[in-house]
Design a protein around this motif. Structure first.
Motif, PDB file in Angstrom:
ATOM      1  N   LEU A  37       0.981  -1.079  -0.156  1.00 47.26           N
ATOM      2  CA  LEU A  37      -0.162  -0.032  -0.056  1.00 47.26           C
ATOM      3  C   LEU A  37       0.903   1.023  -0.001  1.00 47.26           C
ATOM      4  O   LEU A  37       2.171   1.443   0.770  1.00 47.26           O
ATOM      5  CB  LEU A  37      -0.968  -0.271   1.120  1.00 47.26           C
ATOM      6  CG  LEU A  37      -1.656  -1.460   1.491  1.00 47.26           C
ATOM      7  CD1 LEU A  37      -2.403  -1.447   2.629  1.00 47.26           C
ATOM      8  CD2 LEU A  37      -2.695  -1.786   0.191  1.00 47.26           C
ATOM      9  N   TYR A  38       0.486   2.934  -0.714  1.00 47.24           N
ATOM     10  CA  TYR A  38       1.457   3.226  -0.983  1.00 47.24           C
ATOM     11  C   TYR A  38       2.464   2.705  -2.130  1.00 47.24           C
ATOM     12  O   TYR A  38       3.483   3.583  -1.409  1.00 47.24           O
ATOM     13  CB  TYR A  38       1.939   4.077   0.007  1.00 47.24           C
ATOM     14  CG  TYR A  38       1.223   4.080   1.090  1.00 47.24           C
ATOM     15  CD1 TYR A  38      -0.441   5.391   1.034  1.00 47.24           C
ATOM     16  CD2 TYR A  38      -0.031   3.775   2.087  1.00 47.24           C
ATOM     17  CE1 TYR A  38      -1.347   6.017   2.104  1.00 47.24           C
ATOM     18  CE2 TYR A  38      -1.061   4.284   3.089  1.00 47.24           C
ATOM     19  CZ  TYR A  38      -1.500   4.789   2.683  1.00 47.24           C
ATOM     20  OH  TYR A  38      -2.731   5.190   3.602  1.00 47.24           O
ATOM     21  N   SER A  39       2.758   2.782  -2.989  1.00 45.41           N
ATOM     22  CA  SER A  39       3.840   1.467  -3.417  1.00 45.41           C
ATOM     23  C   SER A  39       3.806   1.849  -4.768  1.00 45.41           C
ATOM     24  O   SER A  39       4.938   2.175  -5.130  1.00 45.41           O
ATOM     25  CB  SER A  39       3.006  -0.088  -4.498  1.00 45.41           C
ATOM     26  OG  SER A  39       2.197   1.224  -5.282  1.00 45.41           O
ATOM     27  N   GLY A  40       3.980   3.747  -4.835  1.00 45.75           N
ATOM     28  CA  GLY A  40       4.822   4.532  -5.749  1.00 45.75           C
ATOM     29  C   GLY A  40       5.378   3.939  -6.920  1.00 45.75           C
ATOM     30  O   GLY A  40       4.549   3.402  -7.626  1.00 45.75           O
ATOM     31  N   THR A  41       6.215   3.259  -7.296  1.00 45.68           N
ATOM     32  CA  THR A  41       7.030   3.059  -9.058  1.00 45.68           C
ATOM     33  C   THR A  41       6.539   1.574  -8.712  1.00 45.68           C
ATOM     34  O   THR A  41       7.136   0.766  -9.673  1.00 45.68           O
ATOM     35  CB  THR A  41       7.567   3.519  -9.201  1.00 45.68           C
ATOM     36  OG1 THR A  41       8.815   3.233  -8.191  1.00 45.68           O
ATOM     37  CG2 THR A  41       7.333   5.177  -9.988  1.00 45.68           C
ATOM     38  N   GLY A  42       6.013   1.345  -7.290  1.00 41.37           N
ATOM     39  CA  GLY A  42       6.134  -0.747  -7.447  1.00 41.37           C
ATOM     40  C   GLY A  42       7.594  -1.341  -6.934  1.00 41.37           C
ATOM     41  O   GLY A  42       7.248  -2.531  -6.979  1.00 41.37           O
ATOM     42  N   THR A  43       8.456  -0.417  -6.465  1.00 41.85           N
ATOM     43  CA  THR A  43       9.621  -1.626  -5.924  1.00 41.85           C
ATOM     44  C   THR A  43       9.498  -2.422  -5.224  1.00 41.85           C
ATOM     45  O   THR A  43       9.695  -3.105  -5.122  1.00 41.85           O
ATOM     46  CB  THR A  43      11.034   0.220  -5.396  1.00 41.85           C
ATOM     47  OG1 THR A  43      10.251   1.403  -5.935  1.00 41.85           O
ATOM     48  CG2 THR A  43      11.840  -0.541  -5.217  1.00 41.85           C
ATOM     49  N   ILE A  44       8.600  -2.016  -3.595  1.00 37.97           N
ATOM     50  CA  ILE A  44       8.798  -2.804  -2.932  1.00 37.97           C
ATOM     51  C   ILE A  44       8.338  -3.909  -3.332  1.00 37.97           C
ATOM     52  O   ILE A  44       8.751  -5.059  -3.473  1.00 37.97           O
ATOM     53  CB  ILE A  44       8.162  -2.631  -1.732  1.00 37.97           C
ATOM     54  CG1 ILE A  44       9.146  -1.458  -1.033  1.00 37.97           C
ATOM     55  CG2 ILE A  44       8.193  -3.782  -0.389  1.00 37.97           C
ATOM     56  CD1 ILE A  44       8.993  -0.883   0.868  1.00 37.97           C
ATOM     57  N   ALA A  45       7.060  -4.258  -3.850  1.00 43.91           N
ATOM     58  CA  ALA A  45       5.966  -5.283  -4.703  1.00 43.91           C
ATOM     59  C   ALA A  45       6.962  -5.963  -5.039  1.00 43.91           C
ATOM     60  O   ALA A  45       6.936  -7.375  -5.123  1.00 43.91           O
ATOM     61  CB  ALA A  45       4.922  -4.604  -5.188  1.00 43.91           C
ATOM     62  N   GLN A  46       7.384  -5.164  -6.020  1.00 43.17           N
ATOM     63  CA  GLN A  46       8.448  -6.030  -6.820  1.00 43.17           C
ATOM     64  C   GLN A  46       9.975  -6.881  -6.162  1.00 43.17           C
ATOM     65  O   GLN A  46      10.170  -7.673  -6.849  1.00 43.17           O
ATOM     66  CB  GLN A  46       8.825  -5.275  -8.570  1.00 43.17           C
ATOM     67  CG  GLN A  46       8.072  -5.278  -9.615  1.00 43.17           C
ATOM     68  CD  GLN A  46       8.357  -3.876 -10.970  1.00 43.17           C
ATOM     69  OE1 GLN A  46       9.177  -4.860 -11.107  1.00 43.17           O
ATOM     70  NE2 GLN A  46       8.210  -2.564 -10.224  1.00 43.17           N
ATOM     71  N   ILE A  47      10.112  -6.343  -5.501  1.00 43.45           N
ATOM     72  CA  ILE A  47      10.967  -6.925  -4.574  1.00 43.45           C
ATOM     73  C   ILE A  47      11.015  -8.651  -3.593  1.00 43.45           C
ATOM     74  O   ILE A  47      11.342  -9.423  -3.756  1.00 43.45           O
ATOM     75  CB  ILE A  47      11.967  -6.076  -3.503  1.00 43.45           C
ATOM     76  CG1 ILE A  47      12.528  -5.185  -4.601  1.00 43.45           C
ATOM     77  CG2 ILE A  47      12.698  -7.106  -2.463  1.00 43.45           C
ATOM     78  CD1 ILE A  47      13.174  -3.920  -3.515  1.00 43.45           C
ATOM     79  N   ALA A  48       9.382  -7.915  -3.650  1.00 42.65           N
ATOM     80  CA  ALA A  48       8.913  -9.220  -3.110  1.00 42.65           C
ATOM     81  C   ALA A  48       7.823 -10.360  -3.660  1.00 42.65           C
ATOM     82  O   ALA A  48       7.658 -11.328  -3.340  1.00 42.65           O
ATOM     83  CB  ALA A  48       7.470  -8.437  -1.623  1.00 42.65           C
ATOM     84  N   ALA A  49       7.732  -9.649  -5.063  1.00 41.01           N
ATOM     85  CA  ALA A  49       6.797 -11.230  -5.882  1.00 41.01           C
ATOM     86  C   ALA A  49       7.122 -11.703  -6.499  1.00 41.01           C
ATOM     87  O   ALA A  49       7.400 -13.161  -6.412  1.00 41.01           O
ATOM     88  CB  ALA A  49       6.773  -9.644  -6.888  1.00 41.01           C
ATOM     89  N   PRO A  50       8.921 -12.320  -6.704  1.00 42.00           N
ATOM     90  CA  PRO A  50       9.464 -13.312  -6.873  1.00 42.00           C
ATOM     91  C   PRO A  50       8.969 -14.659  -6.121  1.00 42.00           C
ATOM     92  O   PRO A  50       8.860 -16.077  -7.075  1.00 42.00           O
ATOM     93  CB  PRO A  50      11.408 -13.127  -6.732  1.00 42.00           C
ATOM     94  CG  PRO A  50      11.184 -11.699  -7.227  1.00 42.00           C
ATOM     95  CD  PRO A  50       9.950 -10.947  -5.516  1.00 42.00           C
TER      96      PRO A  50
END
Length: 476
Positions: free
Chosen positions: A338-351
């Motif tokens: 939440l409040y993901s910006g350009t999705g940096t944390i999301a993509q680090i957690a995604a793999p």
């Protein structure tokens, strides 16, 4: 203690972010606290009381009588104390870390107990670490020559040209000085906030640490008569033609600079907002493209001129690695960023996650997040544009884990209540303002969460700011 009274004394401590505290002993024997902004611990100062309200007093420094014992004799920026940026730059870096660590620990100890405090992690770079600067056009004093740089400390109007700034790469300074000199020579007027007239507003420079790519944006008003002296209007020229000629000349000046990095794009952005902020009311590409690339933790990110991205790229790797360690195992889990910006944390957690859902209010950042996820081969990321408060209830997925990385003001109380209602076992809160974090932790604990671990990450050497990562678990 009355407004206008002057006192001399020693600053015995500094509270987040820049509140120096002096203890005043009145003739009656009563002691009071005087809060003085931008004072350093150990300094002896003469200060005047500027505000007295509800038993609390604020003041400003009139004169520094003695430096703090912690301060160095030299080796810091020529603009230190004039520019409004780097409060701590005269203090050795190790001492800066101790001050920030102590401030965050004191704030959290007021609202939490029985948690593990993992201290503070240093920035990999102390000088030249910033990947973004927003410079303002103005003058150093009323009716003085054109300046381009940062606002003077304590001033809403005066600007100082920061040609010796220590926290940016030299490429920033080359672009800054070339732009200032060009518009000074062409006698182009800057925007005056009180009169609401003028052309030049801001210069935005972004430079990736890993790729060296540079994006430059000139922000102006649409008041084209501001440079009529430079390009007289005749039968064959209108004001739009004059503006085009001016911008092309400036663009050529920038493209000819001997930069260490590579220019990705030069942009012209229009902004007629009354607020003194960098705002995009329309952007034109003068050269190249309107984005550049940066790399973090093996992933590649496309960054547009106005999208949020951590301003310290190498420090961001430390921050996100810390957050990733706190997040722990994500295999087969649905993660909300939440409040993901350009999705940096999301993509680090995604793999290794089952799915990651990011929510961000800025549509430009959401589009960038989607493109970045595709570029990094991550097909399990979904990004939603909207206010967390308004869209969170409409999300189809139910999270197993929530990551919060809100703006400086923290999470809206109503949004935080809805987030808590998901009842996830674990949350990781990444905060750029520990006072907002401390406030939000009160409600989180009241609603059944326990603060397990906290770690500070210094993303802003020389300044009073610090990032904080907090792990919370639901009490069963």
């Amino acid at each position: 203690m009355k407004k206008g009274n002057q006192y001399e004394g020693i600053i015995y401590k500094i509270e987040f972010p820049n509140k120096g505290i002096m203890i005043i002993e009145e003739e009656s024997g009563k002691t009071e606290r005087l809060m003085i902004k931008n004072a350093l611990p150990g300094q002896r100062v003469r200060a005047v009381v500027t505000k007295r309200r509800k038993g609390k007093s604020e003041g400003r420094i009139l004169e520094i009588l003695e430096k703090s014992p912690a301060e160095m004799d030299g080796g810091y920026c020529a603009h230190f104390g004039i520019c409004g940026g780097c409060l701590y730059q005269s203090i050795p870096y190790e001492e800066q870390l101790k001050i920030k660590e102590g401030q965050v620990k004191a704030l959290l100890d007021n609202v939490c107990s029985n948690y593990v405090f993992d201290g503070i992690k240093a920035s990999p770079m102390i000088d030249g670490y910033r990947n973004k600067m927003e410079y303002s056009f103005g003058d150093e004093y009323k009716d003085g020559p054109l300046c381009l740089g940062m606002h003077k400390r304590g001033s809403f109007y005066d600007v100082v040209t920061v040609e010796d700034c220590r926290i940016v790469h030299p490429d920033f300074t080359k672009v800054l000085l070339a732009t200032k000199d060009f518009f000074a020579q062409t006698k182009t007027g800057f925007y005056k906030k009180m009169q609401r007239t003028g052309y030049l507003r801001h210069l935005l420079v972004r430079r990736a640490v890993k790729t060296g790519e540079i994006l430059v944006a000139l922000v102006t008003t649409t008041q084209l008569d501001a440079f009529s002296e430079t390009f007289p209007v005749g039968e064959e020229k209108n004001m739009e033609d004059c503006e085009r000629e001016l911008l092309n000349q400036w663009k050529e000046k920038i493209t000819q600079l001997p930069l260490e990095g590579k220019l990705a794009g030069i942009l012209h952005t229009k902004n007629d907002s009354l607020a003194d902020v960098v705002q995009d009311d329309g952007t034109e590409i003068l050269y190249g493209q309107d984005y550049f690339y940066e790399e973090l933790l093996g992933l590649k990110f496309q960054i547009s001129p106005f999208s949020f991205f951590q301003t310290n790229s190498l420090g961001a790797e430390v921050l996100y690695e810390t957050a990733r360690n706190y997040i722990g195992e994500t295999k087969d889990k649905i993660v909300f960023d939440l409040y993901s910006g350009t999705g940096t944390i999301a993509q680090i957690a995604a793999p290794v996650a089952k799915k990651v859902v990011g929510v961000e209010i800025i549509e430009e950042a959401v589009e960038a997040a989607r493109m970045n996820a595709r570029r990094n081969g991550l097909e399990n990321c979904e990004f939603v544009a909207g206010d967390v408060l308004k869209v969170i209830e409409d999300l189809q997925d139910k999270p197993d884990l929530i990551i919060l990385d809100p703006p400086r003001d923290g999470v809206h109380p109503k949004a935080l209540g809805k987030i808590i209602d998901f009842g996830v076992e674990k949350m990781v809160y990444v905060s750029c303002k520990p006072t907002s974090l401390a406030r939000d932790l009160v409600l989180l604990q009241e609603r059944g969460y326990k603060v397990e671990r906290v770690c500070c990450v210094d993303m802003f050497p020389g300044t009073a700011n610090v990032e904080t990562v907090c792990l919370l678990t639901r009490i069963k």
